[in-house]
Enzyme design. Structure first.
Site, PDB file in Angstrom:
ATOM      1  CB  SER A 163      16.807  19.091 -22.634  1.00  0.00           C
ATOM      2  OG  SER A 163      16.392  19.646 -21.419  1.00  0.00           O
ATOM      3  CG  ASP A 255      10.732  23.699 -23.341  1.00  0.00           C
ATOM      4  OD1 ASP A 255      11.000  23.751 -22.123  1.00  0.00           O
ATOM      5  OD2 ASP A 255      11.535  23.296 -24.194  1.00  0.00           O
ATOM      6  CG  HIS A 285      11.428  20.145 -22.183  1.00  0.00           C
ATOM      7  ND1 HIS A 285      12.375  21.004 -22.685  1.00  0.00           N
ATOM      8  CD2 HIS A 285      12.110  19.176 -21.517  1.00  0.00           C
ATOM      9  CE1 HIS A 285      13.580  20.585 -22.324  1.00  0.00           C
ATOM     10  NE2 HIS A 285      13.442  19.469 -21.619  1.00  0.00           N
TER      11      HIS A 285
END
Length: 313
Positions: A163, A255, A285
């Site tokens: 991320s 995601d 995610h």
């Protein structure tokens, strides 16, 4: 769209019921430290079954404005010297720490048979952009300079992150292009936030699960990179990718960041960089740090670690 992994779907249903029973205030109304504490408690509780045969040592690495905490993971089977992954945790540049990602780093180290150096870079809003990016770059340079004492081979060093940490890893990989003394051999980008100039379809279509539009807006506001004279270090949509190290980009089907990860892998390939894309259509995610939620996570982590092992030799 694929069907979500059943275990993650069940988890999200329970969370939705809890939120209905006890609604949470908007993120803006909660001090960042409280959000961090809640995230740490939740993710630690979802990743208790990571490998135990990994030795950990807390230490200090160089940061952009003084030392930052770091943790070295050495799996039982690691040779000395081994390859090294310098790793940056996710959390929107605002939340996340060594503890939220401890189980994930253990899995990577054990599965790849290499050492992992997790870097606890400074977080916004207390330390706005580019503090985290400065720390990530300085810590990576420090790892090259201290490779021998870390038990690693300076010719087999990679960067990685998930991320926001994937953004940091990609940014460091580009910053070190042309640095003859510090040649990264690989970049591991797990559902990375690339921050493209144009909003992707997946960001338009998906509001969650896990990563909501409100959270993305909150992270962006607190980081305060937009409009900064060096914003291109975070907003990687127009960076020249020529000469970047080989990459593995991993995306998840549920995601909002999936399209920018896919597009980045394609841009790397177009720039002549060896880049692989692995997509997990049923996952969400943040899945790597929720190892106890579904058997799909340790399986994906093992596949990722195998790719890292192959890249580090």
């Amino acid at each position: 769209m694929s069907v979500m992994d059943a275990d993650f779907e069940a988890m999200l249903q329970l969370q939705a019921q809890a939120a209905e029973a006890q609604p949470q205030p908007p993120l803006d109304a909660i001090p960042p430290e409280m959000v961090r504490a809640g995230y740490r408690m939740q993710r630690q509780g979802q990743n208790l079954n990571a490998p135990k045969d990994v030795e950990t040592r807390d230490l200090k690495a160089a940061g952009g404005a003084g030392d930052v905490p770091a943790r070295l993971y050495t799996p039982a089977a690691a040779a000395t010297p081994s390859g090294l992954l310098v790793y940056f945790h996710g959390g929107g540049f605002v939340i996340g720490d060594l503890e939220t990602h401890d189980g994930h780093c253990r899995r990577l180290a054990a599965g790849a048979g290499c050492r992992v150096l997790a870097v606890d870079y400074r977080l916004a809003p207390e330390h706005p952009f580019p503090a985290g990016h400065d720390d990530a770059l300085a810590a990576t340079k420090w790892a090259f300079e201290h490779a021998v004492e870390l038990g690693t081979d300076p010719t087999r060093i990679a960067v990685g992150g998930d991320s926001a940490g994937g953004n940091l890893a990609a940014s460091v990989a580009l910053d070190l292009v042309g640095d003859a003394k510090r040649r990264l051999v690989f970049q591991l980008l797990l559902y990375p936030g690339i921050w493209p100039d144009q909003e992707t379809q997946s960001r338009k279509d998906l509001d969650g699960p896990v990563l909501t539009r409100a959270a993305l807006d909150w992270f962006e506001k607190l980081l305060a990179a937009v409009g900064h004279p060096h914003a291109e270090r975070a907003m990687l949509g127009n960076r020249d990718l020529t000469g970047a190290p080989p990459a593995l980009v991993v995306t998840a089907g549920f995601d909002p960041l999936q399209d920018e990860g896919r597009d980045y892998a394609e841009r790397l390939s177009a720039a002549g960089v060896k880049a692989s894309l692995v997509h997990y259509p049923t996952l969400v995610h943040d899945f790597y740090i929720m190892g106890d939620v579904s058997p799909a996570v340790p399986k994906a982590a093992a596949e990722t670690a195998a790719a890292l092992k192959a890249a580090l030799g």
